[in-house]
Every structure is written in structure tokens, then in C-alpha cells.
Design an enzyme around this catalytic site. Structure first.
Site, short mmCIF file in Angstrom:
data_model
loop_
_atom_site.label_atom_id
_atom_site.label_comp_id
_atom_site.label_asym_id
_atom_site.label_seq_id
_atom_site.Cartn_x
_atom_site.Cartn_y
_atom_site.Cartn_z
N ILE A 142 1.11 -1.30 0.36
CA ILE A 142 -0.02 -0.14 -0.20
C ILE A 142 1.11 1.13 0.10
CG2 ILE A 142 -1.88 -1.02 1.32
CD1 ILE A 142 -0.69 0.05 3.61
N GLY A 143 2.66 1.11 0.31
CA GLY A 143 2.91 2.79 0.32
C GLY A 143 4.87 1.84 0.34
N ASP A 159 10.54 15.17 8.65
CA ASP A 159 10.40 14.31 7.51
C ASP A 159 8.67 15.35 7.49
OD1 ASP A 159 10.36 13.77 4.92
OD2 ASP A 159 10.43 11.77 5.79
#
Length: 807
Positions: A459-460, A575
């Protein structure tokens, strides 16, 4: 015979009689009769009072249907109960009379007689005990009704009483009539007292009553006891003397005159009796009576003139001695003139009396008018007081309702505060517990759950690894697998595990477990993916409304404030970007990918809040320009990235040159043109404030950026409240708890999750109850190696966060 409307002073009380009987039946006239008897006989202390009450014999018993049954046809207990009820009613009726006697300190006895004929029963009682005095109450009757008093109960009682008993009939507290006994002593006593109290007269026609036992206080028999004779009596005596002398000499011609004179006297006497009977109460009747005297005297004088003519005829006939008769007539004429003057005096006295009565009547009318006026004023005042009291009652009712409502609200607030305090204590306990543990998964479980890391489940991709969606222990999770054979990845894994195992916040991604051997982290699964995917509507997902974006900005700010104020060392994310902000099914945002976070040294010995990092980390366009230039990390670095996130929430545009675009639009007053129109109708004023805040956070120099806790967060809280009010107008679909919040045994959200020996999480009370009778796993049915339970604080924190938002 009854004495019509005679005052109480006309009657004497026999002193030799020791017993006084009073007939009572519970009505008001009986109380008046007893009161009269107590006033007349009681104070002397020589009389014994006997209260006589006659009630009908009990032959019938009433039923519930309203009819009656003979007493012989009902049960004995029913008849006895009915008799007791009748006796109770009789005693209750006699109680006020006994109290009246006791208040006067008079000895009294109540006698109840059962008989159908009341007069006969009282007569027998009188005869049985030789009672010489009886007092009964009579009804208030008019003069016309008295002519028919034979139908009255009091008259019938007095007619049946033995002749040796004196009967007093009382009406409205006054003596109405009396029937004396045949005893000479009693008659003599009564006459003496009557003679000492009042002087009255009655015509001879009043002796025509059929009851010989009754004695009228104004009868002819008492005529000799009057103090003085009235004017008609004197005239009658004078005429009688003259007539007798004339008759002895000349009987034939004077008979006519004598009869006329006698008739005149008789009519005048009758008028006098009626005048005396009418009483002093009516002044008009007295005046009329006096005027009748004058008329009679004038007519009588005219008769004397006629008589003078007769005397002339006699003189002509030569049958009488004219001189003798004329002398007699002169004497009579002088006497008549004297009587006429007396009548005039009486008329004047009556007129004065009438005027006095009229004056008194006028004064009484004025007093009555004043009393009525005062009564009306009192009523008006009473109404005002009543209205005031009612108003006060209404105010008191309102105050009471307000007090009750405030008490209820206070109680609810206390309960809520207690519940919140308990949840905070649990959360603090979960956050501060030194033995915090996370679930450890084996590599085989990770491989099996991800289907050997299938591309379909990916999914990522994070900064240091791939992210897969899978199911572990019946719970949907996100597994982040670090890249293998990289020293930096191992360092990243250890750092993320250290940070995530020590901090807990509602808007930081929750760590559920880890596989230490192969560098795998198991996070809670966020159903709506990343903020970046939702902003740019990946897979054609619906746009995020503007009020949800306001709330997401506030949630990210609270998470950053928490990281920057962490103990013992502040944490900088480094981040922060939309791709690292994840959304659950209810669009609640959580910051993920904290693996590259930097722990700043404490500022106890140095004023600097920056740390030197030779290898810049983060994503271009979100990295602090000063951090890129100097390599120094500061909490203001996250503020810069947060400013860029705010601008993207407003515009849904790429970050490159975004600050210049927004700044130009604000200066030119066309911010609406660059806002995401799919988010709904933005509130212009508040959106301009938020855009200006994002530009301030994205300033190039750190010193120009606002403080996150003191400046940014208060403004975002205000905007979040505006967004919350707008969201209330939108229908909300009830949220469903995540599957890993559900206890496998109870099938409900857990309140105290614990990990059992089989690796599954259960509600403590449910698994305790199960383990008390069984030692097998409820999920695998395999024997458990032990029955120890480990609290799952990570899951507890997530459940509490979910409850605080959706309940």
C-alpha cells in the site's frame, strides 16, 4: 298557649326543680336551646342536665345498591356492625353538646332513646323520671306559620308532655313560647317574675285557645299584676261608672249609648293588644297605634255629642233629671279631654321614638356601608396578597427548577470529570509505565500474513522500507518492512522502535508490534491512507471538506507540540509532509514515519535548541532552508514543513513555489481563485487568516517563524471550533470501531485489553472468567502454556483515543 315573640326576661326559672331535660337532634336550633338553658339554669349550680336524643329503631339495613333489607334478613355480624356505626354517629353527634356542658362546668348526662314516635318517647322519659323542666329547640317561623304550629315537632312535643312539666321552646337563641305546669307554685313563680320584668296586656279574645294547659304571658288572668292601667282602661272604668248610674235611673233610652260606648272600648282594647304584641322593634307600628287612639277619641267625642242630643230629648220628655245628666256628661267630657291630651303625649313620644329609631337606622346604615367598604378593601388587599404569594410561588418554582437543573448539570459534570480523570489516569499509567511492551511477531507470521510480501498487498513505500496491508491475529494492520542488508535501515529500525515504544499521542501512529529479527514494524491500519492521496484524490476518492482540513491542521499542530516538548529530550520529526500524515476511517490524522526523527539534547546546560546533523534527511520542498544550509536541526524545522502542509490543505497544489503563489494571491485579494473549490464554500476571513499563518510558518529564516505552542496552536483551536460548528450541520454517519478494538470473546470494544499466552488480545474480565474454568485458547483451542496476562497498553491508548472522539 304559646307566647308570641316574648323576650327571655319574661320567663322565670323554677328554683325547686333539680333536673332540666334538653331535647337534641344534632341541628343548630338544639345548640341554641342548650346554650339558652346553660345561661339560665347552669350558673345557679343546682340543676342536673339530661340530654334526650330519640332515634328510630334499627329495623332496616342499607345495602350497596341503595335499597334496604330487614335486619332479620342479614347476618348477625353485619347487623352488629351497622348498630355500632349508628351508635358511633350518635356519640359523634352528642359530643359537641357534652363539650358545651363541660365548658360551663355543668353535670350532664346523655340519654339515647330508640322509638318511632319522638313526642311520645320524650313524654315517657319525662314521666318516668318526673322531670319538671324541658327545653326544646323550635324552628324560626313567620307569623302566618305560627297559626299552623300544630304541625311543628316542638308543638307536638309540648302537647304530649305531662302537665307537671314546664316546657320552654327556644328559637334563634331566644325564648319563643312557654307552657307552664299545672303546679300553683310554678304559676305563681312565673307570674311574679313576669310582673318584675315586663308589663303587657292581651284582649279577652286570646283565651279561645283549644289547649288549656298553655298560658299566655299577656292573658287577662295576669291583668291584676300590671303596674298601671292604660288609657283605654281608664276610659272604660269612667264610662262604666256613668253608664251604671244612668242605667239605674233611665235604663231604656241610655242602653243604646252604653252599648255603643262598650263596643268602642272593646275595639280600642283590641287595638291596644295588637299594639303591645307588635313590640318596640317597629317604630312605625307604634305611631300607627297612637294615631288610632286619636281617631278613636275623636269618634268617641262625636258619640258624646250624639249622647247630648239624647239628653236633650230626655229633658223634653221630662223622664230624667237634666241637671244631673248634664253634670255627668261634663265630667265625662273633661275626662275625655284629659285622655285625649294623654294620647297626644303618647303620640309625641312615639314620634320621638320613631325619629330616634330612624336616626339609629341611618347610623347603622352608615356603619354597614363603612364595614362593606372596609370588607371590599380587605378583599382587594387579600387578592393582591394572593397574587403576590402566587408570584412568589412561581418564582420559587423557577428557582427550584433552576437549582435542580444546575444540580443535575453539576452532577453530570462531576460524573464526566470523574470518568475523564479515570481515563487520563489510565492513559498516564499507560504512557508512564516503565514496563511497556509491544507484541512480538515471528518472521513466519509476517510472511504468512503478507502472502510472502505480495505486490497486491503493498500500500505504500516509506523512506526506508515497503508498507503492506495484512491481517494478524484477526486484526487488520500495516506492516512496514525495512530494506535488508543496509546498515542505515537497521539503525532506522532501532530508532523508530525506541521512539514509538516510549511515546503515545492520539495523533501519532500507534505501534502494535514488531519482528526484531528481520526489522518489521506492525502499525495500526489507517483506512483512508495518506493525506497526500486524499488531497489529490487518488483512485477518484471524494474530496476532503474544508472543515475537516481545519481540524487536520489543528491535530498535526498538537502532535508536533507534543514531540517538541517530550521528556527527557525534545523530538524533531524532520520529515513532515502530507505523505507521512495518515487518515483513519473518520479522517482523524496521525503522523507516521518517525524513524528519522532526531532527539535533541536537553537545554539545561546550553541555550541552543539545535543539533548538528551532517546527513540531511527529509523531502525536498519540505526541508527547512536553514537546515539545508547549516545542517542544524531545530523544532522550527518542523514549523516550516507544517506551514507547507497548511498551504497544501488550502490549495491542493504541489509544494514547489507554493509560498510565492499564495503570497501573491493574498496581496492581490484573489485567494479564492487558488483555493480548492471541491472542499466546499470556504469561510473567506478565517481562510485568509489560515493562509497568512501558513506563510509565516514557511518563512525562510527561523526567527521569523511563529512559536508553535504560543501562537500557532491557539489560532488553530479557534478555527477548529468554527469548523466543528459547521460540521454539526452536516449529517454524520456513526463510526464503527476498528476490528482490533473488539474482544474476540465479548464481541465488544475492550476496556482493559490484555495479551494471553496464545498471543491474542482479550478483555481482562472475559479471559479471566474463561481461564478460571478452562486452560485452552478460545481462538486456537490449543492448551495454553500458562495463564499469565500482559496488559496491552498500546491498544488501550488507541481505544481511549477512539472513544474520546466518537463517544
Amino acid at each position: 298557649m304559646e307566647v308570641p315573640e316574648v323576650g327571655e326576661e319574661l320567663v322565670s326559672i323554677p328554683p325547686s326543680v333539680s333536673t332540666v331535660a334538653i331535647a337534641v337532634n344534632g341541628k343548630g336550633n338544639c345548640k341554641s336551646a342548650l346554650k339558652w338553658a346553660l345561661e339560665k339554669f347552669g350558673p345557679e349550680g343546682r340543676y342536673f342536665f339530661k340530654l334526650l336524643h330519640v332515634r328510630p329503631k334499627i329495623t332496616m339495613v342499607p345495602t350497596e345498591m341503595g335499597n334496604y333489607l330487614p335486619i332479620s334478613n342479614v347476618r348477625d355480624d353485619v347487623a352488629s356492625a351497622y348498630r355500632k356505626e349508628i351508635e358511633w354517629r350518635t356519640n359523634t353527634m352528642l359530643l359537641p353538646y357534652k363539650k358545651m356542658c363541660s365548658q360551663k362546668k355543668v353535670e350532664a348526662e346523655a340519654v339515647v332513646i330508640e322509638a318511632e314516635d319522638v313526642p311520645e318517647a320524650i313524654s315517657l322519659e319525662i314521666a318516668k323520671f318526673s322531670i319538671s323542666t324541658l327545653v326544646i329547640g323550635g324552628s324560626s317561623r313567620s307569623l302566618l306559620a305560627r297559626k299552623f304550629r300544630g304541625h311543628d315537632v316542638s308543638s307536638r312535643i309540648s302537647g304530649c308532655i305531662p302537665s307537671f312539666c314546664t316546657v320552654y321552646i327556644i328559637s334563634k337563641g331566644r325564648l319563643s313560647s312557654v307552657r307552664t305546669s299545672t303546679s300553683d307554685t310554678d304559676e305563681r313563680t312565673l307570674d311574679e317574675r313576669s310582673d318584675s320584668n315586663v308589663s303587657t296586656k292581651s284582649s279577652s279574645s286570646s283565651t279561645s285557645s283549644p289547649q288549656t294547659e298553655w298560658t299566655d304571658t299577656g292573658s287577662v288572668s295576669n291583668h291584676s299584676f300590671y303596674h298601671s292601667s292604660s288609657l283605654p282602661d281608664q276610659r272604660y272604668q269612667a264610662l262604666l261608672t256613668i253608664n251604671q248610674a244612668i242605667v239605674n235611673k233611665r235604663p231604656s233610652p241610655f242602653d243604646t249609648y252604653h252599648s255603643r260606648s262598650l263596643s268602642l272600648n272593646t275595639e280600642e282594647d283590641a287595638i291596644g293588644s295588637i299594639s303591645n304584641c307588635s313590640g318596640i322593634k317597629d317604630g312605625v307600628s307604634i305611631a300607627c297605634s297612637s294615631r288610632s287612639y286619636q281617631t278613636d277619641n275623636k269618634s268617641w267625642i262625636s258619640d258624646l255629642v250624639s249622647m247630648s242630643d239624647i239628653m236633650t230629648d230626655l229633658s223634653l220628655s221630662g223622664q230624667v233629671d237634666v241637671d244631673f245628666e248634664l253634670e255627668k256628661l261634663r265630667i265625662e267630657l273633661r275626662h275625655a279631654q284629659g285622655m285625649y291630651e294623654m294620647a297626644q303625649n303618647e303620640t309625641n313620644d312615639a314620634s320621638r321614638h320613631l325619629n330616634e329609631l330612624s336616626r339609629r337606622r341611618l347610623e347603622e346604615a352608615i356603619k354597614l356601608k363603612e364595614i362593606r367598604l372596609r370588607e371590599e378593601q380587605a378583599r382587594k388587599l387579600a387578592r393582591q396578597e394572593k397574587e403576590k404569594i402566587e408570584g412568589m410561588k412561581r418564582e420559587a418554582e423557577l428557582v427550584r427548577e433552576c437549582a435542580e437543573r444546575e444540580a443535575s448539570q453539576r452532577k453530570e459534570a462531576e460524573v464526566k470529570a470523574t470518568r475523564d480523570a479515570e481515563e487520563i489516569q489510565k492513559l498516564e499509567k499507560a504512557l508512564t509505565c516503565s514496563n511497556q511492551q509491544y507484541k512480538k511477531f515471528t518472521w513466519e507470521e509476517i510472511v504468512s500474513a503478507t502472502s510472502s510480501f505480495s505486490e497486491a498487498l503493498k500500500i505504500g513505500m516509506g523512506g526506508y522500507g515497503m508498507v503492506y496491508k495484512c491481517t494478524l491475529h484477526h486484526t487488520t494492520v500495516a506492516v512496514k518492512v525495512l530494506h535488508s542488508n543496509e546498515e542505515q535501515s537497521n539503525k532506522q529500525f532501532e530508532q523508530e522502535l525506541e521512539i514509538l515504544s516510549t511515546i503515545r499521542h492520539p495523533h501519532l501512529l500507534l505501534l502494535l508490534g514488531a519482528c526484531l529479527d528481520h526489522g518489521c514494524l506492525v502499525y495500526e491500519y489507517m483506512e483512508n491512507g495518506s493525506l497526500d492521496d486524499r488531497l489529490f484524490r487518488k483512485n477518484n476518492t471524494p474530496p476532503i471538506p474544508w472543515f475537516v482540513r481545519y481540524r487536520i491542521a489543528w491535530e498535526i499542530a498538537t502532535a508536533l507540540v507534543f514531540l517538541h516538548n517530550a521528556e527527557p529530550k525534545p523530538i524533531v520529526h524532520r520529515d513532515l509532509k502530507p505523505a507521512n500524515i495518515l487518515l483513519d476511517r473518520n479522517f482523524v490524522s496521525k503522523i507516521g514515519d518517525v524513524g528519522i526523527s532526531t532527539l535533541l539534547p536537553t537545554a539545561s546546560s546550553s541555550m541552543s535548541t539545535m543539533a548538528k546533523d551532517t546527513a540531511p534527511a527529509g523531502t525536498f520542498c519540505y526541508i527547512d532552508p536553514e537546515y539545508q544550509r547549516t545542517g542544524k536541526v531545530s523544532p522550527k524545522s518542523d514549523v516550516y514543513a507544517f506551514g507547507m502542509v497548511i498551504l497544501q490543505l488550502l490549495t491542493t497544489k504541489p509544494p514547489l513555489a507554493l509560498t510565492e503563489t499564495v503570497e501573491t494571491a493574498l496581496e492581490e485579494g484573489r485567494l479564492v481563485d487558488i483555493l480548492d473549490s471541491k472542499a466546499g464554500k470556504w469561510p473567506i476571513e478565517e481562510t485568509q487568516e489560515l493562509a497568512a499563518l501558513g506563510l509565516r510558518c514557511a518563512e525562510l529564516r527561523r526567527r521569523d517563524r511563529p512559536e508553535l505552542k504560543d501562537e500557532v496552536l491557539p489560532m488553530l483551536e479557534r478555527l477548529k471550533e468554527i469548523a466543528a460548528r459547521a460540521q454539526e450541520l452536516v449529517p454524520v454517519v456513526p463510526s464503527v470501531p476498528p476490528n482490533h478494538f473488539i474482544c474476540p470473546i465479548l464481541q465488544d470494544v475492550m476496556e482493559d485489553p490484555c495479551v494471553a499466552a496464545d498471543g491474542y488480545t482479550y478483555e481482562r474480565r472475559a479471559i479471566d472468567q474463561l481461564l478460571s474454568t478452562n486452560d485452552k485458547s478460545p481462538m486456537t483451542n490449543a492448551p495454553l502454556p500458562h495463564k499469565n496476562l500482559i496488559p496491552n497498553f498500546n491498544l488501550l491508548s488507541a481505544i481511549m483515543e477512539w472513544k474520546s472522539k466518537h463517544q
